[in-house]
Each structure stands twice: as structure tokens, then as C-alpha cells.
Design an enzyme around this catalytic site. Sequence first.
Site, PDB file in Angstrom:
ATOM      1  N   SER A   1      -9.666   1.731   3.143  1.00  0.00           N
ATOM      2  CA  SER A   1      -8.780   2.460   2.268  1.00  0.00           C
ATOM      3  C   SER A   1      -7.791   1.578   1.493  1.00  0.00           C
ATOM      4  CB  SER A   1      -7.993   3.482   3.093  1.00  0.00           C
ATOM      5  OG  SER A   1      -7.147   2.842   4.017  1.00  0.00           O
TER       6      SER A   1
ATOM      7  N   LYS B   1       0.846  -1.204   0.000  1.00  0.00           N
ATOM      8  CA  LYS B   1       0.000   0.000   0.000  1.00  0.00           C
ATOM      9  C   LYS B   1       0.880   1.251   0.000  1.00  0.00           C
ATOM     10  CE  LYS B   1      -3.922   1.805   2.756  1.00  0.00           C
ATOM     11  NZ  LYS B   1      -4.697   1.597   4.011  1.00  0.00           N
TER      12      LYS B   1
ATOM     13  N   SER C   1      -9.971  -0.766   7.210  1.00  0.00           N
ATOM     14  CA  SER C   1      -9.278  -0.547   5.933  1.00  0.00           C
ATOM     15  C   SER C   1      -8.613  -1.780   5.336  1.00  0.00           C
ATOM     16  CB  SER C   1      -8.255   0.573   6.063  1.00  0.00           C
ATOM     17  OG  SER C   1      -8.908   1.813   5.955  1.00  0.00           O
TER      18      SER C   1
END
Lengths: 449, 469
Positions: free
Chosen positions: B153, B78, B177
Site C-alpha cells: 500500500s 504516507k 506494504s
Amino acid sequence: MNKYIPVIGLEVHVELKTKSKMFCGCSADYFGAEPNTHTCPVCLGLPGALPVPNEVAIDWCRKIGLALNCELLKSSKFDRKNYFYPDLAKGYQISQYDKPFCLKGSITLGSGKVIGITRVHMEEDTAKLAHQSGIQNSNVKSQNYSLVDFNRSGVPLVEIVTEPDFDNAQDVVDYLKKLQQIVRYLGVSNADMEKGDMRLEPNISLRRVGETGLPKYKVEVKNINSFSFVAKAIEFEIKRQTEILDKGQVPAQETRGWNETKNATVSQRSKEDAQDYRYFPEPDIPEISILADQIDQMRSELSELPHEKVKKFEGWAVKKADARILAETKEMAEFFESTVEHARKHEVLPQDVANYIVNHKVDITTVLPTHIIEEIKGKKVGMISDESELEKIAKEVISENPGFVEAYKKGKLTVIQALVGAVMKKTLGKADASKAKTILEKLLNPEVS
Amino acid sequence: MDLTKLNLKQAKEGLKKKDFSSVDLTKAFLQRIKEVEPKIAAFVTVAEKEALEMAKRADGLIANGQDLPLLGVPISIKDNFSTQGIKTTASSKVLDSYIPPYDATVVSKLKDAGIVLLGKTNMDAWAHGSSTETSDYGSTKNPWNIGFLPGGSSGGAAASVAGDEVIFGIGSETAGSIRQPASWCGVVGLKPTYGRVSRYGVIAMGSSLDCPGPITKSVEDAAIILEILAGKDHFDATTSPRQTEKYSIDLNKSIRGLKIGISDDYFEGVDTQIVASVKNALKVLEGMGAEIVHIKLFEPKYAIAVYTIIQRAEVSSNLARYDGIRFGNNREAFGEEAKRRIMFGTYALSAGYYDQFYNKASKVRTVIIEDFKKAFQKVDVIIAPTSPSTALPLGSSKNHPMFGEMADVLVEPSSIAGLPGINVPCGFSKEGLPIGMQIIGSQFSESKILNVAYQYEQATDWKEQKPKL
């Protein structure tokens, strides 16, 4: 007669001399270093970097607290103090808000007056800004610009806050000297004013004689770096505020700065501009606790403090004035103690030793305690003071200690003491140490003589 | 053989037996990325050159008989994890040109374990959201239907795994997330206990909540990766000194007699297809000898209030360093959501409001922690739907400032309490979108929730289904 009584409190920031910074492994010994060479992601506040507290710094902060008779909190935490300034890497300073390491202490001044210590807490220093004028390069359009040096960013700072217990500048200076002496005794800071190791912020207001309670306003003078400026700033403020009060007005609540060239304080920030720091618990650092046993242990390990040394010396029948001089620095106090130890074997009184050291302004880095005793006793039976005999022994010592000799020649002049010691050992303490030292120096520096 | 369909365990076996090299594997994924990225946009940065170099190095080590747990395995990370020399933006234009000079602890652990880093995955800017729509680099799309959101996210991470662009992805969770996008994309997502995995180098969102974790194609993969990531880090004072475990060792343990807690509040307002799928999953687990116990937990809605205040407060302080002086773009580059959170958090911490908001939220947080503690005296794990809905259409988060909080209502309580949780796929809606359930455990009970997740996964075949891209 004065109509007003000054009400003065003090905040002092002391930079600790730990090896590493407060929250990272960078060297904290930044003085004189090339800008931005003592940095890492943590003290630069890079995205994702996290603070890990320096346990030595925390211990030292607690030691200062104990030396100031504070209570150590069993559980403390760090908080974030949020504000914007280009020297603040993270946009907040890690400090302590409602659970500092130490609370409620006191210190006794030379006059006997007791000053309350509100708190002693730990925080991190900011980076340093250097304001420049002129155009740096084509990217900088402005005539003036500032450079940031992050070497100081994250260096451990201890903040010591007093109650508003002072009513004159002399007491404030006395307090500052005592505080400086204490942190030096503890070995936690050089407390060197020139290097900014101690930064002073008095807050001053005036109370009408006969009134109790605190005045409705408070004037803070920020970041002063010398004791005499603090005294001047306080005197100036007392005069300035008296004039305002005499006119029937109330001085503005504000932050002022000391201007050296004007010899005056100048307004920096008014109450309306007062910051809301939005303190909240630092989520990156868990609460830090200490057990009662650990506090006792720390207290028992605390080295003797200046006032304790003075008391001890007085107990040896040394005059108070001399005792104070002898306790001025830890090194001097310890030198006096070891000289007295020798003195006892030779039936010399501590006060005689004190007289000798004080009157001769003895340089404790070059003179041996035994030498002082000899000097005091005068010519001792069997003392070897014949120069040719001493020279013979000195030569032997020089040839037997090539390591010391080399160090001496490389400039480490203090090793002369070790050589004098060797002469004393060879002569079973009978050599005239002073003469032996002169002879050794002569032999080691042939070109000088 | 299509190498991109392999999970971690299969890829490792193939590499070990020299069925294919790390370079073969890496090239296959780079090819796959070229094919599917135009559709799903899971990556912010694809580091092709670096990936091939890492793969070559891995092949060299394999040839020398080296055996590292992730040697030669291509993965995604990420974009809020600092990667030395590779742009790290947290999907915000503020950091558009920021190249970190250091690796996050998670990244250096993965590198030490031998990974090949294919690139950095898209996310909601600063991890503020549950849709990946708030990314300044455009929305990622759900591989199961590119008209739908991947969740967030860590939406890019979940989509990169579901879309077979990588063997596994590394995500981070503040509240939901990892689990929520894993649920919407039909993959496994593990959020470890707070403090089990280092946050050092992860661009901070809510510092008292943030937690890195793996997004994988199988439960066993998640266990293997946690073994590498977990542990005390001297760069993160909030990591636990507690001994780590061999998380993959207990996967096969029988769950006979296991007590599974169910709280009705966690099924209220949830899509009926999801309720049905989770109830079916519970029946499967009962069939394996587990016992269902009805418990009463604090209503999840209180957690939203607590979470919103604490997280916004921390965000407002964490984003202060992006002042335009040192990193790329200035504050004008902050998106709507970041600005909203900065203002909200600043307000909540302001003089006179601290007690009313932050302080009160902290107290309720303690109550929620105690509530879970009590529950775990009665049950071993808690099972609930991961999300109240399946993936929502693109654009759903627009004009809904609390979109994330509503999408994450079922994961926020356990996040606030710092508990571990795992999303496991447990079905599909009639529209063909994945459904996930979460298994929540007490602090540091990762082995237990992985065991339950694995037992369920082995008894079902949801993971055999792949999106048609």
C-alpha cells in the site's frame, strides 16, 4: 408458602479514583468539569491513537480481587468488546474476556451466608450522552439531538460479578453495602452512588422449590444507581415473574431497566436483540503478568478490611454491635484504635472507649483521642481547667503558630486540632482539651463571641 | 547539479558544507513534484507552504551551527501517519476533511530530527491493498513505466522516492506494504521488527502487524533513519523496551562466513526473470564469502490464510470508529475493499466462528513464529524474491479481492512472525521494470540485514539507474 425460590446474581461496576484515566494521561477526576475538557486523542478515539494501560488501576483492581478472596491470574489480557453506541469512541470497549485479573472469590454476608464471586475485571468507562430537545443550531434539522461529553470516556471501571447465590433482596443490599465499604477501605473508589461511582445490575430468575440447576431464562436489570432501587427492582421482578410462572408461562429472557417514576422494571431489549460482542484479544496491549511473589507482597500490604477490624475489636472485648459501628469506615476504625492505644496507658477499657464514641456520636474530625480518655476518666489529678490559665497558654500558642492561625482564618478549621495539640504539649498533657479548644476558637473568632 | 537526485547522505553533506540551503533543496523538490506529479500522482497532499516554512527554519538552525540528523531534508510521509495541522486521509474519502490535532510519534521524531515535510503520499485506502489502485484519490503510477502499478500500500511513498520527488519517504507495512512497492519501484524499503518503531498516530490497519519504516534511495539512508525512528514509546504499549542500536555502524562489516538460508518454496511460481536475478545476487554474496544453506520453511501459502483472518478481524474492529458521527464522511464513503474486509472480519469474529477462524489462525501464527525461530538457529538471514512478479499493469487489482495476498505471498510469513525485512533492488526485467530481493532476519536483527543489504548494494550498481520521467 412460596412456590418459587429467587435466583439472583449481581454485576457491579465500580469507578476507580485513580489520578489519570485507564489508557491515557487525562485526569480521571471529571465530576463537575466543563464537558470535553478532560480529553486527548486516546480517550476521544482519534485515528491512530493507542491505549497504554494504567498500572495503578490494574493494581487496584487486583486489590479488590484479593479483598474478595479471589485468585489472581498469573497472566491476564485485555480484549475488545465490539459494539456500536455513540458514547463509545472507538466502536469497541477495552475490557477483559477470558483472562481477567481476578477469578473465583467469595464474600461472607452479615447473616453468615457466603456469596461466590465469579470474577473481578478491569475495563474503561464510556462517554456520557446528554439527550436534548429543541433545535441546537441551523445545522441540526431534528427536533431532538444528543450531546457527547468525553470527560468520562476511558475512566477506569472495575466490574465485580457474583455467582447467582442470592435468594432475596435484603442479602443483595447487605452485599452491596459490604462491597462499598471494602472499596472505600481500600481507598480505590469513593463509591459515591450520587456521582455514579457504583452502577448495579442484578439478574433475577425464579426456580420452583425442590428444583436444582438454573432456570432456563434470566432477566437482567441494567444500570441501577441506588441500593434501594435494586431492592425494589428485585421485589418487583419476583412478583412479576411469579405471576407469569403461575400462568404456566416462562418469563422472556431480556434486559430491563428500572423506571423510578413508575416504580417498575420496563423491557429494554429482548434475547433476539442480544449483542454479539465479537470479543478478541486487544492487539494494542501485550499480555500482563504478575509473579507469585508480587501477589504475596500485595496481599501482605493490603490494609485491614472491615471484617478483620470487627474481629480485632471483638478480641478487645468490645461488643459485636459496637465493633461493627466502629469499623463502619476506615477513618472511624483507625480513630478508635488510636484512642484505645491512649486508653491503655490510662487503664481505660476498650469497651468504655467504644461506649463513649458510640453514645456521644463523636465527630472524629474535631475531637482528639486524648480528650476522650480525659472525659472518660473525669477530672484527672492536676488537670488544668482554669480558664484564665488556659487562655494565657492559648495566647502563647497562637503567637507561636502564625502558620496554623492563618490557615484557620482562611477556612481550614481542622488546624484547630494542631493548636489544641500545642496547648497539650505545653501543659504536658494536663490541659482540659475541650476547654482549651473552646478558648482557642473564641480567640481566633473574636467577632463571633 | 540536480539536487533531486541526491540521497540522504549526499544531501546532508551538501547542507552542512553550505553548497545549497534547505530552501534551495526544498524548492528543487517542489519544482520536481510540479513536473512529475501529473504523471505519477504519488501525493495526496503537497504541503508547499508548510514545507517552505520548515526549510526556512532549518536554514536558520544551520546558520546557528545546529546539527540534527535530518536537518533541512525534504521528505514525504504516507497519508496514514497523523500530521498535526495537515490533512490525513489514509487515502479514504471517509477522512476527506480530517485534520489531526496531533503528530504520530514517528512524525514528531522526524520533526525533532529537522525534516522538511513536503507532503503526504498516496496509498491503498486504509492500506488495504498492494497496488495503490484502491485509493479514493486515484492510482499512483510506477515511475519506471506509468502504465504500471507502483505496488502498495505504500505505493505513493515508493514512487515519490523512485521519482526523485523527495530524499526519502516514510511508509508502513502490515504485510509487504513497504517491501513490495519498494521492489516494484526499484528502491530500498525497510520493514523493522514489530514493536521496534512506534505505531502511535498511525491509522491502524492490522494492529498486531503494522510497522512503520523508511523507503530510501540507499541502504545506508535506511539505517540512518531507523536510528531516529526506533525505540520504546510510552504512547505505544507494544513497542519493545530493548535497547536500540547504531544501525549504520556495522554496514561495512565483512559478510564472510555469513549463512544465508534459501527455501525452495519461496522461488516457486515466481517470474523466471526474478528467480534469475535473485540467484545472481546470491552468487554475488557467495563471492563475498557468504555461504548458501538450503532450508525448509513452512509453505508461504499457509501464512496467507492466517494473515487474512487476523488482519481482517483487526480491520473490522479498527474501522468501527469511523461511524460518521465525528469524522468527515459517513460509512457510505467506504470503498469496496474496506467493506469487504469489515464483513469478512466481522464474520470471522462472530459467536460460533471465533474458534474456527481467529483462534485457529492465532495458533498457526505461533507455529509460523516457531518455524522461523528454528530456521534462524541454522542461518543468519533468509533471502528470497520480494514479490512473485515485477510491477503489473494498471487495473490488475480490479476484480481480484485477493490481489494483495497473492502479490504479498512472499512477505506475509515474515510479517506474521513480526520479523524485520529489507527490499534491495537486484536487477531489471527485459521490460525495464525493477526487480527486488528481500533479506529477512530474526527479531531485532536489523543491523544484520542492513549489513548484508549494504554489502550487496556496494558490490552492484543497480541504484545508479534512474527512471526516465
